[in-house]
Design an enzyme around this catalytic site. Structure first.
Site, PDB file in Angstrom:
ATOM      1  N   ARG A  75      26.876  99.322  30.971  1.00  0.00           N
ATOM      2  CA  ARG A  75      26.324 100.339  31.370  1.00  0.00           C
ATOM      3  C   ARG A  75      27.405 101.622  31.279  1.00  0.00           C
ATOM      4  NH1 ARG A  75      27.697 100.005  37.981  1.00  0.00           N
ATOM      5  NH2 ARG A  75      29.831  99.589  37.806  1.00  0.00           N
ATOM      6  N   ALA A 100      45.128  87.747  33.390  1.00  0.00           N
ATOM      7  CA  ALA A 100      44.673  87.776  32.096  1.00  0.00           C
ATOM      8  C   ALA A 100      43.231  87.708  31.565  1.00  0.00           C
ATOM      9  CB  ALA A 100      45.530  86.180  31.378  1.00  0.00           C
ATOM     10  N   GLU A 129      34.997  86.794  28.037  1.00  0.00           N
ATOM     11  CA  GLU A 129      35.666  85.300  28.009  1.00  0.00           C
ATOM     12  C   GLU A 129      34.403  84.715  27.347  1.00  0.00           C
ATOM     13  OE1 GLU A 129      37.172  84.371  31.635  1.00  0.00           O
ATOM     14  OE2 GLU A 129      39.131  84.987  31.252  1.00  0.00           O
ATOM     15  N   ALA A 189      27.833  75.919  56.929  1.00  0.00           N
ATOM     16  CA  ALA A 189      27.877  76.409  58.304  1.00  0.00           C
ATOM     17  C   ALA A 189      27.680  78.016  58.560  1.00  0.00           C
ATOM     18  CB  ALA A 189      29.442  75.968  58.710  1.00  0.00           C
ATOM     19  N   THR A 204      34.541  77.962  43.438  1.00  0.00           N
ATOM     20  CA  THR A 204      34.389  78.621  42.197  1.00  0.00           C
ATOM     21  C   THR A 204      35.338  78.200  41.154  1.00  0.00           C
ATOM     22  OG1 THR A 204      33.422  80.641  43.118  1.00  0.00           O
ATOM     23  CG2 THR A 204      34.306  80.823  40.999  1.00  0.00           C
ATOM     24  N   CYS A 205      36.627  78.351  41.371  1.00  0.00           N
ATOM     25  CA  CYS A 205      37.764  78.106  40.272  1.00  0.00           C
ATOM     26  C   CYS A 205      37.615  76.660  39.585  1.00  0.00           C
ATOM     27  CB  CYS A 205      39.067  78.430  40.854  1.00  0.00           C
ATOM     28  SG  CYS A 205      40.304  77.715  39.819  1.00  0.00           S
ATOM     29  N   HIS A 215      64.131  83.329  18.201  1.00  0.00           N
ATOM     30  CA  HIS A 215      63.519  83.587  16.883  1.00  0.00           C
ATOM     31  C   HIS A 215      63.223  82.325  16.244  1.00  0.00           C
ATOM     32  CE1 HIS A 215      62.472  85.814  13.177  1.00  0.00           C
ATOM     33  NE2 HIS A 215      63.190  84.724  12.565  1.00  0.00           N
ATOM     34  N   TYR A 266      41.005  67.037  44.909  1.00  0.00           N
ATOM     35  CA  TYR A 266      41.044  68.184  45.935  1.00  0.00           C
ATOM     36  C   TYR A 266      40.551  67.631  47.410  1.00  0.00           C
ATOM     37  CZ  TYR A 266      41.860  72.770  43.914  1.00  0.00           C
ATOM     38  OH  TYR A 266      42.578  73.855  43.377  1.00  0.00           O
TER      39      TYR A 266
HETATM   40  P1  NDP Z   1      34.117  92.562  36.290  1.00  0.00           P
HETATM   41  O1  NDP Z   1      34.393  93.382  37.387  1.00  0.00           O
HETATM   42  O2  NDP Z   1      35.239  92.403  35.486  1.00  0.00           O
HETATM   43  O3  NDP Z   1      33.350  93.428  35.348  1.00  0.00           O
HETATM   44  C1  NDP Z   1      31.946  94.011  35.905  1.00  0.00           C
HETATM   45  C2  NDP Z   1      31.127  94.248  34.497  1.00  0.00           C
HETATM   46  O4  NDP Z   1      29.967  94.576  35.018  1.00  0.00           O
HETATM   47  C3  NDP Z   1      31.658  95.972  34.157  1.00  0.00           C
HETATM   48  O5  NDP Z   1      31.767  95.963  32.774  1.00  0.00           O
HETATM   49  C4  NDP Z   1      30.967  96.770  34.774  1.00  0.00           C
HETATM   50  O6  NDP Z   1      30.605  97.822  34.213  1.00  0.00           O
HETATM   51  C5  NDP Z   1      29.487  96.117  34.954  1.00  0.00           C
HETATM   52  N1  NDP Z   1      28.853  96.232  36.165  1.00  0.00           N
HETATM   53  C6  NDP Z   1      29.128  96.102  37.216  1.00  0.00           C
HETATM   54  N2  NDP Z   1      28.210  96.535  38.178  1.00  0.00           N
HETATM   55  C7  NDP Z   1      27.093  96.656  37.182  1.00  0.00           C
HETATM   56  C8  NDP Z   1      25.584  96.922  37.580  1.00  0.00           C
HETATM   57  N3  NDP Z   1      25.126  97.155  38.839  1.00  0.00           N
HETATM   58  N4  NDP Z   1      24.711  97.091  36.427  1.00  0.00           N
HETATM   59  C9  NDP Z   1      25.418  96.898  35.091  1.00  0.00           C
HETATM   60  N5  NDP Z   1      26.562  96.737  34.923  1.00  0.00           N
HETATM   61  C10 NDP Z   1      27.340  96.527  36.209  1.00  0.00           C
HETATM   62  O7  NDP Z   1      33.430  91.468  36.856  1.00  0.00           O
HETATM   63  P2  NDP Z   1      33.201  90.009  36.063  1.00  0.00           P
HETATM   64  O8  NDP Z   1      31.713  89.451  36.753  1.00  0.00           O
HETATM   65  O9  NDP Z   1      33.428  89.837  34.897  1.00  0.00           O
HETATM   66  O10 NDP Z   1      34.059  89.237  36.779  1.00  0.00           O
HETATM   67  C11 NDP Z   1      34.101  89.169  38.202  1.00  0.00           C
HETATM   68  C12 NDP Z   1      35.519  88.942  38.876  1.00  0.00           C
HETATM   69  O11 NDP Z   1      35.960  87.809  38.700  1.00  0.00           O
HETATM   70  C13 NDP Z   1      36.688  89.775  38.056  1.00  0.00           C
HETATM   71  O12 NDP Z   1      36.699  90.909  38.480  1.00  0.00           O
HETATM   72  C14 NDP Z   1      37.842  89.038  38.224  1.00  0.00           C
HETATM   73  O13 NDP Z   1      38.465  89.256  39.405  1.00  0.00           O
HETATM   74  C15 NDP Z   1      37.408  87.759  38.356  1.00  0.00           C
HETATM   75  N6  NDP Z   1      37.527  86.735  37.253  1.00  0.00           N
HETATM   76  C16 NDP Z   1      38.792  86.625  36.720  1.00  0.00           C
HETATM   77  C17 NDP Z   1      38.929  85.833  35.517  1.00  0.00           C
HETATM   78  C18 NDP Z   1      40.519  85.446  35.051  1.00  0.00           C
HETATM   79  O14 NDP Z   1      41.224  85.855  35.723  1.00  0.00           O
HETATM   80  N7  NDP Z   1      40.520  85.498  33.850  1.00  0.00           N
HETATM   81  C19 NDP Z   1      37.691  85.366  34.656  1.00  0.00           C
HETATM   82  C20 NDP Z   1      36.617  85.637  35.515  1.00  0.00           C
HETATM   83  C21 NDP Z   1      36.366  86.504  36.549  1.00  0.00           C
HETATM   84  P3  NDP Z   1      31.613  99.207  34.440  1.00  0.00           P
HETATM   85  O15 NDP Z   1      32.466  99.308  32.990  1.00  0.00           O
HETATM   86  O16 NDP Z   1      30.598 100.405  34.422  1.00  0.00           O
HETATM   87  O17 NDP Z   1      32.371  99.004  35.564  1.00  0.00           O
END
Ligand code: NDP
Length: 449
Positions: A200, A343, A183, A116, A42-43, A438, A100
């Site tokens: 939501r 971040a 993002e 697998a 993924t990354c 500074h 990689y």
């Molecule tokens: P996040 O967990 O950050 O956010 C999920 C969002 O979707 C929240 O706003 C949540 O709402 C909403 N949500 C969750 N479930 C549902 C649902 N069933 N129906 C409607 N809305 C929903 O997930 P992302 O998909 O943005 O990213 C996944 C993960 O990937 C992150 O948690 C992070 O760990 C990683 N990531 C890291 C990055 C970085 O380090 N810069 C960049 C991108 C991803 P609610 O507010 O209600 O919880």
């Protein structure tokens, strides 16, 4: 004659699986890694790397606008080619994918370009039907975007597809308000799209410090990104002209050209045969593991997003390293999940390490908070009314810094050094005793009141 085909069979050549394979092989293990898509995971292939490159590309929109205040004449409007950026980004992804792959080959890891599945505690079956055996199996298959069950969801895309779009959509609705949503909101907005974020709940970026998230919300709205809260996703209808009509709870329907789901990520455990070896999953479908990354089956381990501990690349890499060092290097290692910096590469970015103010108040009771709310010098000359906000959360009794949270230009670059300080247990007095550099934005860290 060895009892098994391999000492270690790794499922998934993402960040965690690649590190574990390489280090285990360097420790002398006979290792194979199966990857159903592309080495890098993924990354590298559809996450952090291409996203960050798009963020760089997006920043030019504002930089070019600001440049006139710094004496540069830039034609207005400037033209931008999404296709050129996209193709260059995908070329860079290919390059890293090659690097990689080469690393694994150099370490004599057998790369098996197939899916697998587990067939028992010491066996896997490849997509072509071949069976392989191994003394240990490491599951590092990552996670996938979760898509809410709703009519017409097939008309939406996820971040996976966003990197391959033919054009920047004129209007895009992003479901969710977490990392990926914020993002990509910044990215698409800077490339000229009208962006709507629909969540939501009533919050963006749950888990980050409230004041910092609120600052991002205010700046994003000022830039023209639209937010809809309490807007549970109800469905998508494809109209005759190809546009998408999106139904949201508590809101009028919205017509857009593209819908992107950024509603969390789920572990890739479905259909992986884990039940054949007695590997237990939690209610999210994540593999349950102990501190030693071992699952409920003693010969099967798991690391990275498939365990849903902290879904971040550097965490998966640490887990892979710890697994290989413990099992094959005679160096028992556990990963420390305290003070992991994170971040969000939004526009502007935000970053944090340690406890938020609310978490610290719940955990410590007595808390002192210091902050600096300032307009970066570059923004002043550019006439850009965007303020940065830095917060330092300290234990009220000892002065120990327990959290630092920031929003503003370049804060992901600054938070890494902050994380060293927070992890080392430094106090506010230690920060104050350090002379400022500074003029910089980071100097605010040692000047906070
Ligand atoms: P996040 O967990 O950050 O956010 C999920 C969002 O979707 C929240 O706003 C949540 O709402 C909403 N949500 C969750 N479930 C549902 C649902 N069933 N129906 C409607 N809305 C929903 O997930 P992302 O998909 O943005 O990213 C996944 C993960 O990937 C992150 O948690 C992070 O760990 C990683 N990531 C890291 C990055 C970085 O380090 N810069 C960049 C991108 C991803 P609610 O507010 O209600 O919880």
């Amino acid at each position: 004659m060895p009892q098994y085909d391999y000492d270690l069979f790794v499922l998934g050549a993402g960040s965690g699986g690649t590190r574990a394979s390489r280090v285990a092989a360097a420790h002398g293990a006979r290792v194979a890694v199966a990857e159903e898509y592309r080495v890098g995971g993924t990354c590298v292939i559809r996450g952090c790397v291409p996203k960050k490159l798009l963020v760089y590309g997006a920043h030019f929109a504002e930089d070019l606008r600001d440049a006139q205040h710094f004496g540069w004449d830039v034609p207005s409007p400037c033209s931008f080619s999404w296709q050129r950026l996209r193709d260059n980004v995908l070329k860079e992804v290919d390059r890293i994918n090659g690097a990689y792959t080469q690393t694994l080959e150099t370490h004599k890891v057998d790369i098996i370009p197939q899916r697998a599945v587990v067939t028992g505690p010491n066996s896997v079956r490849l997509a072509d039907g071949t069976e392989k055996t191994a003394e240990r199996i490491l599951v590092a298959v990552g996670a996938h975007p979760a898509i809410p069950e709703c009519p017409g969801h097939e008309h939406g895309i996820t971040s996976n597809e966003a990197f391959h779009l033919d054009a920047v959509p004129k209007r895009i609705l992003i479901a969710g308000a977490g990392y990926i949503a914020n993002e990509f909101a910044g990215i698409f907005h800077q490339f000229g799209a009208h962006v709507i974020l629909a969540n939501r709940s009533q919050e963006i970026l749950r888990g980050y410090d409230a004041q910092i998230r609120d600052r991002l919300l205010q700046i994003s709205m000022m830039k023209g990104i639209e937010f809809k809260f309490d807007a549970a996703f109800q469905g998508i209808e494809k109209l005759e002209d190809g546009c998408l009509k999106v139904s949201l709870a508590n809101h009028d329907p919205v017509i857009v050209d593209c819908v992107m789901f950024a509603t969390g990520r789920r572990p890739n455990t479905e259909g992986l045969g884990l039940e054949s070896a007695g590997v237990e999953l939690d209610e999210m479908g994540a593999i349950k593991v102990g501190d030693d990354n071992r699952s409920t089956c003693p010969s099967i381990y798991a690391i990275g997003d498939v365990t849903n501990r902290i879904q971040l690349t550097p965490v998966a890499i640490r887990e892979g390293q710890a697994f290989a060092d413990t099992v094959y290097g005679g160096k028992p290692t556990t990963v420390d999940y305290e003070c992991v910096p994170a971040a969000v590469f939004s526009h502007p970015p935000l970053a944090g390490v340690g406890l938020t103010e609310a978490q610290a108040r719940r955990k410590l009771g007595s808390v002192k908070v210091y902050s600096s709310d300032f307009r970066p010098m570059k923004n002043v000359l550019a006439g850009r009314n965007e303020r940065a906000l830095y917060k330092m959360v300290c234990d009220g009794d000892t002065g120990r810094v327990v959290g630092i949270h920031m929003i503003g230009p370049d804060v992901p670059e600054i938070i890494q050094a902050c994380a060293v300080a927070v992890k080392a247990g430094l106090t506010k007095a230690d920060f104050d005793a350090t002379v400022a550099l500074h003029p910089s934005m980071a100097e605010e860290l040692v000047l906070m009141r």
